[in-house]
Design a protein around this motif. Structure first.
Motif, PDB file in Angstrom:
ATOM      1  N   SER A  72      22.764  15.272  38.165  1.00 55.80           N
ATOM      2  CA  SER A  72      22.569  16.152  37.015  1.00 55.80           C
ATOM      3  C   SER A  72      23.529  17.321  37.156  1.00 55.80           C
ATOM      4  O   SER A  72      23.800  17.785  38.265  1.00 55.80           O
ATOM      5  CB  SER A  72      21.138  16.697  36.982  1.00 55.80           C
ATOM      6  OG  SER A  72      20.215  15.655  36.893  1.00 55.80           O
ATOM      7  N   ILE A  73      23.997  17.813  36.038  1.00 52.75           N
ATOM      8  CA  ILE A  73      24.886  18.967  36.056  1.00 52.75           C
ATOM      9  C   ILE A  73      24.060  20.222  36.345  1.00 52.75           C
ATOM     10  O   ILE A  73      22.926  20.345  35.888  1.00 52.75           O
ATOM     11  CB  ILE A  73      25.673  19.074  34.732  1.00 52.75           C
ATOM     12  CG1 ILE A  73      26.812  20.075  34.847  1.00 52.75           C
ATOM     13  CG2 ILE A  73      24.754  19.349  33.550  1.00 52.75           C
ATOM     14  CD1 ILE A  73      27.813  20.025  33.694  1.00 52.75           C
ATOM     15  N   THR A  74      24.581  21.132  37.137  1.00 54.76           N
ATOM     16  CA  THR A  74      23.909  22.398  37.454  1.00 54.76           C
ATOM     17  C   THR A  74      24.384  23.474  36.473  1.00 54.76           C
ATOM     18  O   THR A  74      25.324  23.265  35.704  1.00 54.76           O
ATOM     19  CB  THR A  74      24.235  22.857  38.886  1.00 54.76           C
ATOM     20  OG1 THR A  74      25.653  23.108  38.966  1.00 54.76           O
ATOM     21  CG2 THR A  74      23.810  21.820  39.926  1.00 54.76           C
ATOM     22  N   ALA A  75      23.757  24.630  36.544  1.00 59.10           N
ATOM     23  CA  ALA A  75      24.179  25.755  35.707  1.00 59.10           C
ATOM     24  C   ALA A  75      25.638  26.123  36.018  1.00 59.10           C
ATOM     25  O   ALA A  75      26.424  26.405  35.113  1.00 59.10           O
ATOM     26  CB  ALA A  75      23.258  26.955  35.920  1.00 59.10           C
ATOM     27  N   THR A  76      25.998  26.080  37.300  1.00 63.81           N
ATOM     28  CA  THR A  76      27.385  26.361  37.687  1.00 63.81           C
ATOM     29  C   THR A  76      28.327  25.324  37.084  1.00 63.81           C
ATOM     30  O   THR A  76      29.384  25.666  36.543  1.00 63.81           O
ATOM     31  CB  THR A  76      27.530  26.386  39.224  1.00 63.81           C
ATOM     32  OG1 THR A  76      26.669  27.388  39.740  1.00 63.81           O
ATOM     33  CG2 THR A  76      28.964  26.639  39.649  1.00 63.81           C
ATOM     34  N   GLY A  77      27.970  24.062  37.184  1.00 63.97           N
ATOM     35  CA  GLY A  77      28.795  22.998  36.610  1.00 63.97           C
ATOM     36  C   GLY A  77      28.922  23.134  35.110  1.00 63.97           C
ATOM     37  O   GLY A  77      30.007  22.941  34.545  1.00 63.97           O
ATOM     38  N   ARG A  78      27.835  23.484  34.443  1.00 66.98           N
ATOM     39  CA  ARG A  78      27.867  23.668  32.989  1.00 66.98           C
ATOM     40  C   ARG A  78      28.784  24.846  32.620  1.00 66.98           C
ATOM     41  O   ARG A  78      29.551  24.774  31.673  1.00 66.98           O
ATOM     42  CB  ARG A  78      26.454  23.891  32.456  1.00 66.98           C
ATOM     43  CG  ARG A  78      26.339  23.719  30.961  1.00 66.98           C
ATOM     44  CD  ARG A  78      24.896  23.667  30.492  1.00 66.98           C
ATOM     45  NE  ARG A  78      24.137  22.570  31.037  1.00 66.98           N
ATOM     46  CZ  ARG A  78      24.174  21.320  30.607  1.00 66.98           C
ATOM     47  NH1 ARG A  78      24.965  20.996  29.611  1.00 66.98           N
ATOM     48  NH2 ARG A  78      23.426  20.385  31.163  1.00 66.98           N
ATOM     49  N   ARG A  79      28.722  25.916  33.412  1.00 65.88           N
ATOM     50  CA  ARG A  79      29.600  27.072  33.187  1.00 65.88           C
ATOM     51  C   ARG A  79      31.071  26.674  33.340  1.00 65.88           C
ATOM     52  O   ARG A  79      31.921  27.039  32.533  1.00 65.88           O
ATOM     53  CB  ARG A  79      29.253  28.198  34.174  1.00 65.88           C
ATOM     54  CG  ARG A  79      28.886  29.491  33.539  1.00 65.88           C
ATOM     55  CD  ARG A  79      28.593  30.642  34.479  1.00 65.88           C
ATOM     56  NE  ARG A  79      28.460  30.416  35.897  1.00 65.88           N
ATOM     57  CZ  ARG A  79      27.302  30.150  36.518  1.00 65.88           C
ATOM     58  NH1 ARG A  79      26.173  30.088  35.844  1.00 65.88           N
ATOM     59  NH2 ARG A  79      27.278  29.962  37.819  1.00 65.88           N
ATOM     60  N   GLU A  80      31.368  25.922  34.403  1.00 69.95           N
ATOM     61  CA  GLU A  80      32.744  25.473  34.639  1.00 69.95           C
ATOM     62  C   GLU A  80      33.225  24.561  33.506  1.00 69.95           C
ATOM     63  O   GLU A  80      34.365  24.679  33.050  1.00 69.95           O
ATOM     64  CB  GLU A  80      32.859  24.762  35.983  1.00 69.95           C
ATOM     65  CG  GLU A  80      32.633  25.656  37.185  1.00 69.95           C
ATOM     66  CD  GLU A  80      33.721  26.700  37.373  1.00 69.95           C
ATOM     67  OE1 GLU A  80      34.861  26.493  36.903  1.00 69.95           O
ATOM     68  OE2 GLU A  80      33.425  27.729  38.003  1.00 69.95           O
ATOM     69  N   LEU A  81      32.363  23.655  33.068  1.00 71.88           N
ATOM     70  CA  LEU A  81      32.716  22.748  31.974  1.00 71.88           C
ATOM     71  C   LEU A  81      32.997  23.543  30.703  1.00 71.88           C
ATOM     72  O   LEU A  81      34.007  23.318  30.029  1.00 71.88           O
ATOM     73  CB  LEU A  81      31.602  21.732  31.733  1.00 71.88           C
ATOM     74  CG  LEU A  81      31.822  20.756  30.568  1.00 71.88           C
ATOM     75  CD1 LEU A  81      33.052  19.887  30.798  1.00 71.88           C
ATOM     76  CD2 LEU A  81      30.570  19.896  30.360  1.00 71.88           C
ATOM     77  N   ARG A  82      32.129  24.482  30.387  1.00 70.23           N
ATOM     78  CA  ARG A  82      32.331  25.299  29.172  1.00 70.23           C
ATOM     79  C   ARG A  82      33.605  26.131  29.277  1.00 70.23           C
ATOM     80  O   ARG A  82      34.315  26.304  28.292  1.00 70.23           O
ATOM     81  CB  ARG A  82      31.113  26.178  28.931  1.00 70.23           C
ATOM     82  CG  ARG A  82      29.950  25.372  28.398  1.00 70.23           C
ATOM     83  CD  ARG A  82      28.802  26.246  28.004  1.00 70.23           C
ATOM     84  NE  ARG A  82      27.747  25.401  27.460  1.00 70.23           N
ATOM     85  CZ  ARG A  82      26.473  25.686  27.543  1.00 70.23           C
ATOM     86  NH1 ARG A  82      26.075  26.804  28.124  1.00 70.23           N
ATOM     87  NH2 ARG A  82      25.581  24.879  27.021  1.00 70.23           N
ATOM     88  N   SER A  83      33.894  26.637  30.455  1.00 63.51           N
ATOM     89  CA  SER A  83      35.123  27.407  30.653  1.00 63.51           C
ATOM     90  C   SER A  83      36.340  26.524  30.410  1.00 63.51           C
ATOM     91  O   SER A  83      37.301  26.935  29.744  1.00 63.51           O
ATOM     92  CB  SER A  83      35.153  27.986  32.071  1.00 63.51           C
ATOM     93  OG  SER A  83      36.357  28.640  32.314  1.00 63.51           O
ATOM     94  N   TRP A  84      36.312  25.307  30.932  1.00 65.92           N
ATOM     95  CA  TRP A  84      37.414  24.374  30.710  1.00 65.92           C
ATOM     96  C   TRP A  84      37.526  24.019  29.230  1.00 65.92           C
ATOM     97  O   TRP A  84      38.629  23.989  28.666  1.00 65.92           O
ATOM     98  CB  TRP A  84      37.214  23.125  31.566  1.00 65.92           C
ATOM     99  CG  TRP A  84      38.234  22.063  31.299  1.00 65.92           C
ATOM    100  CD1 TRP A  84      39.539  22.050  31.692  1.00 65.92           C
ATOM    101  CD2 TRP A  84      38.026  20.854  30.569  1.00 65.92           C
ATOM    102  NE1 TRP A  84      40.154  20.905  31.254  1.00 65.92           N
ATOM    103  CE2 TRP A  84      39.250  20.155  30.562  1.00 65.92           C
ATOM    104  CE3 TRP A  84      36.925  20.293  29.933  1.00 65.92           C
ATOM    105  CZ2 TRP A  84      39.395  18.926  29.930  1.00 65.92           C
ATOM    106  CZ3 TRP A  84      37.078  19.067  29.306  1.00 65.92           C
ATOM    107  CH2 TRP A  84      38.308  18.400  29.307  1.00 65.92           C
ATOM    108  N   LEU A  85      36.381  23.759  28.587  1.00 67.90           N
ATOM    109  CA  LEU A  85      36.396  23.403  27.168  1.00 67.90           C
ATOM    110  C   LEU A  85      36.967  24.530  26.313  1.00 67.90           C
ATOM    111  O   LEU A  85      37.641  24.288  25.312  1.00 67.90           O
ATOM    112  CB  LEU A  85      34.984  23.055  26.685  1.00 67.90           C
ATOM    113  CG  LEU A  85      34.434  21.718  27.166  1.00 67.90           C
ATOM    114  CD1 LEU A  85      32.952  21.603  26.862  1.00 67.90           C
ATOM    115  CD2 LEU A  85      35.209  20.558  26.563  1.00 67.90           C
ATOM    116  N   ALA A  86      36.701  25.773  26.692  1.00 65.69           N
ATOM    117  CA  ALA A  86      37.179  26.930  25.936  1.00 65.69           C
ATOM    118  C   ALA A  86      38.636  27.260  26.226  1.00 65.69           C
ATOM    119  O   ALA A  86      39.239  28.075  25.529  1.00 65.69           O
ATOM    120  CB  ALA A  86      36.302  28.147  26.246  1.00 65.69           C
ATOM    121  N   GLY A  87      39.201  26.627  27.240  1.00 65.33           N
ATOM    122  CA  GLY A  87      40.591  26.916  27.620  1.00 65.33           C
ATOM    123  C   GLY A  87      41.568  26.520  26.539  1.00 65.33           C
ATOM    124  O   GLY A  87      41.307  25.644  25.717  1.00 65.33           O
TER     125      GLY A  87
END
Length: 174
Positions: A72-87
């Protein structure tokens, strides 16, 4: 942790719900493999890296007689994913064996090179038919999944047209 080419595919799929490595590979093959492939040899090491980094959590589960580790994705992983998506930095990477063949086709007799171009056109036609078969009419996809699907349909249609134009151009030049 330095993300790899597979990091974002794994995190993106896990953002849609928990999965084991086998399920991730099956999801890749059903959805994104036509523009972002990932093998078991990439997925399983990436799962270990992401778990070690705290971007995902794994727990032991079972499916039938086989033990599986479910992630499962963690809060940290979700933050990293969103940061990449917003790049805003976008790298387009293309690996196309058919284009590689065409690049070196000057070493062949012209008719064989034209045959490679015709085979490429047929490849686009087969891919288009396959993609169209995925639309089972059960309802709309999420908007951006649909957007990528429509891109793939348009890309195949463009590819077929491009091959036809280039084949005519090369025949005229001969």
């Amino acid at each position: 942790m330095e993300p790899t080419a597979v990091t974002w595919a794994v995190l993106g799929l896990l953002s849609r719900g928990p999965r084991c490595g086998y399920d991730i590979k099956a999801a890749v093959d059903r959805t994104i493999r036509h523009f972002w492939a990932a093998s078991y040899g990439q997925i399983y090491p990436e799962l270990k890296r992401l778990e070690t980094a705290g971007w995902i959590d794994g727990s032991d589960g079972s499916r039938g007689a086989r033990a599986r580790r479910v992630y499962s994705i963690t809060a940290t992983g979700r933050r990293e994913l969103r940061s990449w998506l917003a790049g805003t930095e976008t790298r387009i990477e293309l690996r196309d064996e058919s284009l590689l063949r065409l690049f070196f086709a000057d070493t062949l007799p012209r008719r064989d090179g034209l045959g490679l171009l015709a085979a490429r056109r047929e490849g686009y036609a087969r891919m288009l038919a396959y993609l169209q078969s995925l639309d089972d009419g059960t309802g709309p996809d999420p908007p951006f999944v649909d957007l990528v699907y429509r891109w793939a349909l348009d890309y195949c249609e463009w590819g077929m047209e491009w091959c036809e134009r280039q084949e005519r151009r090369l025949r005229r030049a001969a």
